[in-house]
Design a protein around this motif. Structure first.
Motif, mmCIF file in Angstrom:
data_model
loop_
_atom_site.group_PDB
_atom_site.id
_atom_site.type_symbol
_atom_site.label_atom_id
_atom_site.label_comp_id
_atom_site.label_asym_id
_atom_site.label_seq_id
_atom_site.Cartn_x
_atom_site.Cartn_y
_atom_site.Cartn_z
ATOM 1 N N VAL A 150 0.271 -12.370 -1.947
ATOM 2 C CA VAL A 150 -0.395 -11.261 -1.533
ATOM 3 C C VAL A 150 -1.425 -10.957 -2.521
ATOM 4 N N LEU A 151 -2.852 -11.580 -2.341
ATOM 5 C CA LEU A 151 -3.775 -11.267 -3.271
ATOM 6 C C LEU A 151 -4.539 -10.018 -2.936
ATOM 7 N N LYS A 152 -4.245 -9.068 -3.909
ATOM 8 C CA LYS A 152 -4.836 -7.787 -3.742
ATOM 9 C C LYS A 152 -6.312 -7.563 -3.857
ATOM 10 N N GLY A 153 -6.986 -6.754 -2.968
ATOM 11 C CA GLY A 153 -8.545 -6.524 -3.419
ATOM 12 C C GLY A 153 -8.910 -6.127 -1.932
ATOM 13 N N ALA A 154 -10.194 -5.778 -1.996
ATOM 14 C CA ALA A 154 -11.043 -5.641 -0.770
ATOM 15 C C ALA A 154 -10.763 -6.967 -0.037
ATOM 16 N N ARG A 155 -10.168 -6.570 1.144
ATOM 17 C CA ARG A 155 -9.662 -7.758 2.096
ATOM 18 C C ARG A 155 -8.692 -8.610 1.490
ATOM 19 N N THR A 156 -7.672 -8.034 1.311
ATOM 20 C CA THR A 156 -6.274 -8.320 0.696
ATOM 21 C C THR A 156 -5.918 -9.771 1.472
ATOM 22 N N ILE A 157 -5.533 -10.822 0.800
ATOM 23 C CA ILE A 157 -5.361 -12.109 1.428
ATOM 24 C C ILE A 157 -3.699 -12.254 1.302
ATOM 25 N N ILE A 158 -3.040 -12.491 2.417
ATOM 26 C CA ILE A 158 -1.743 -13.016 2.558
ATOM 27 C C ILE A 158 -1.366 -14.434 2.948
ATOM 28 N N ALA A 159 -1.165 -15.320 1.918
ATOM 29 C CA ALA A 159 -1.048 -16.673 2.101
ATOM 30 C C ALA A 159 0.403 -17.144 2.100
ATOM 31 N N HIS A 160 0.698 -17.863 2.923
ATOM 32 C CA HIS A 160 2.169 -18.428 3.006
ATOM 33 C C HIS A 160 2.182 -19.960 2.860
ATOM 34 N N PRO A 161 3.255 -20.290 2.260
ATOM 35 C CA PRO A 161 3.491 -21.932 1.958
ATOM 36 C C PRO A 161 3.243 -22.778 3.396
ATOM 37 N N ASP A 162 3.360 -22.384 4.276
ATOM 38 C CA ASP A 162 3.165 -23.173 5.595
ATOM 39 C C ASP A 162 1.640 -23.276 6.034
ATOM 40 N N GLY A 163 0.813 -22.751 4.993
ATOM 41 C CA GLY A 163 -0.918 -22.753 5.460
ATOM 42 C C GLY A 163 -1.540 -21.872 5.987
ATOM 43 N N SER A 164 -0.409 -21.067 6.575
ATOM 44 C CA SER A 164 -0.982 -19.693 7.291
ATOM 45 C C SER A 164 -1.601 -18.720 6.344
ATOM 46 N N VAL A 165 -2.672 -18.048 6.799
ATOM 47 C CA VAL A 165 -3.146 -17.020 6.085
ATOM 48 C C VAL A 165 -3.737 -15.942 6.956
ATOM 49 N N ALA A 166 -3.370 -14.666 6.452
ATOM 50 C CA ALA A 166 -3.945 -13.463 6.925
ATOM 51 C C ALA A 166 -4.889 -12.590 6.007
ATOM 52 N N VAL A 167 -5.893 -11.940 6.646
ATOM 53 C CA VAL A 167 -6.661 -11.188 5.843
ATOM 54 C C VAL A 167 -6.517 -9.764 6.310
ATOM 55 N N ASN A 168 -6.411 -8.916 5.387
ATOM 56 C CA ASN A 168 -6.090 -7.600 5.761
ATOM 57 C C ASN A 168 -7.359 -6.728 5.599
ATOM 58 N N THR A 169 -8.146 -6.299 6.591
ATOM 59 C CA THR A 169 -9.524 -5.693 6.582
ATOM 60 C C THR A 169 -9.363 -4.038 6.341
ATOM 61 N N THR A 170 -8.069 -3.684 6.372
ATOM 62 C CA THR A 170 -7.897 -2.317 6.114
ATOM 63 C C THR A 170 -7.890 -1.550 4.896
ATOM 64 N N GLY A 171 -7.824 -0.487 4.640
ATOM 65 C CA GLY A 171 -7.599 0.000 3.307
ATOM 66 C C GLY A 171 -8.936 0.614 2.746
ATOM 67 N N ASN A 172 -8.857 1.282 1.598
ATOM 68 C CA ASN A 172 -10.155 2.332 1.141
ATOM 69 C C ASN A 172 -10.156 2.209 -0.217
ATOM 70 N N PRO A 173 -11.339 2.541 -0.860
ATOM 71 C CA PRO A 173 -11.218 2.730 -2.484
ATOM 72 C C PRO A 173 -10.415 3.590 -3.063
ATOM 73 N N GLY A 174 -9.591 4.594 -2.352
ATOM 74 C CA GLY A 174 -8.465 5.251 -2.860
ATOM 75 C C GLY A 174 -7.549 4.592 -3.123
ATOM 76 N N MET A 175 -7.197 3.478 -2.825
ATOM 77 C CA MET A 175 -6.057 2.495 -3.178
ATOM 78 C C MET A 175 -6.312 1.828 -4.564
ATOM 79 N N ALA A 176 -7.541 1.846 -4.909
ATOM 80 C CA ALA A 176 -7.716 0.975 -6.272
ATOM 81 C C ALA A 176 -7.417 1.839 -7.457
ATOM 82 N N LYS A 177 -6.106 2.454 -7.475
ATOM 83 C CA LYS A 177 -5.847 3.106 -8.773
ATOM 84 C C LYS A 177 -4.112 2.686 -9.151
ATOM 85 N N GLY A 178 -4.024 3.237 -10.460
ATOM 86 C CA GLY A 178 -2.793 2.741 -11.060
ATOM 87 C C GLY A 178 -1.707 3.444 -9.866
ATOM 88 N N GLY A 179 -0.583 2.553 -9.590
ATOM 89 C CA GLY A 179 0.599 3.013 -8.967
ATOM 90 C C GLY A 179 0.554 2.319 -7.457
#
Length: 196
Positions: A150-179
């Motif tokens: 789960v590579l965090k950041g704008a458009r978080t990427i979820i990559a699985h060993p079987d080759g499938s990948v999902a891109v999470n387009t949700t979220g907001n700048p308020g999530m970019a804080k400690g914790g």
């Protein structure tokens, strides 16, 4: 999502953790003289006591990276076979041990939740290279290690060993804080507890 959560924490911090989150069960871990988690916790009887009945591990947030804690973390992950979510300090510990990471993923679900800087350390490249090629870096990393990423950041990427990948387009700048990442670790662990 988890029915019962046990926080294994340094013994001196136990009362504080228990007061901060009344719903948690707690387990005191032995510490070094300077207060870091000790490798003494790898003794078979201690390890068995705090992992008994557990179905998922969440390792990393607030852990630290002193030599004793590194030994404890790598020993814990090597001695257990249950699914694990790895974040924060545990990611940095494993970044220094890439051969161990691939071994840990064999025969179990291992979810890593790095931010771009942690991903750079894990992949042995720069943060700029991670950000310029997020999808390719994620796919290549899971292909070689067998983990779920789960590579965090704008458009978080979820990559699985079987080759499938999902891109999470949700979220907001308020999530970019400690914790926020620590919360993600707990959420992923809760989901794994529902679907081991």
């Amino acid at each position: 999502g988890a029915g019962l959560v046990t926080a294994a924490v340094p013994a001196p911090a136990l009362a504080l953790v228990a007061q901060a989150a009344l719903e948690l069960m707690t387990y005191p871990l032995a510490v070094t003289p300077d207060g870091h988690i000790s490798s003494e916790n790898l003794a078979p009887e201690v390890l068995a006591a705090f992992t008994e009945g557990k179905t998922v591990l969440a390792v990393g947030p607030g852990l630290g990276q002193c030599a004793e804690t590194v030994k404890f973390t790598t020993g814990l992950l090597s001695a257990t076979r249950m699914p694990a979510v790895i974040d924060a300090d545990a990611l940095n510990i494993l970044a220094a041990k890439p051969v161990l990471l691939a071994k840990l993923a064999k025969g179990r679900t291992l979810v890593l939740t790095p931010h771009p800087g942690e991903m750079a350390r894990l992949a042995g490249i720069s943060t700029a290279e991670v950000q310029a090629n997020r999808l390719e870096v994620a796919r290549d990393f899971v292909r070689h290690t067998g983990v779920t990423l789960v590579l965090k950041g704008a458009r978080t990427i979820i990559a699985h060993p079987d080759g499938s990948v999902a891109v999470n387009t949700t979220g907001n700048p308020g999530m970019a804080k400690g914790g926020s990442g620590d919360m993600l670790t707990g959420l992923v662990a809760g989901l794994l507890a529902q679907h081991p």
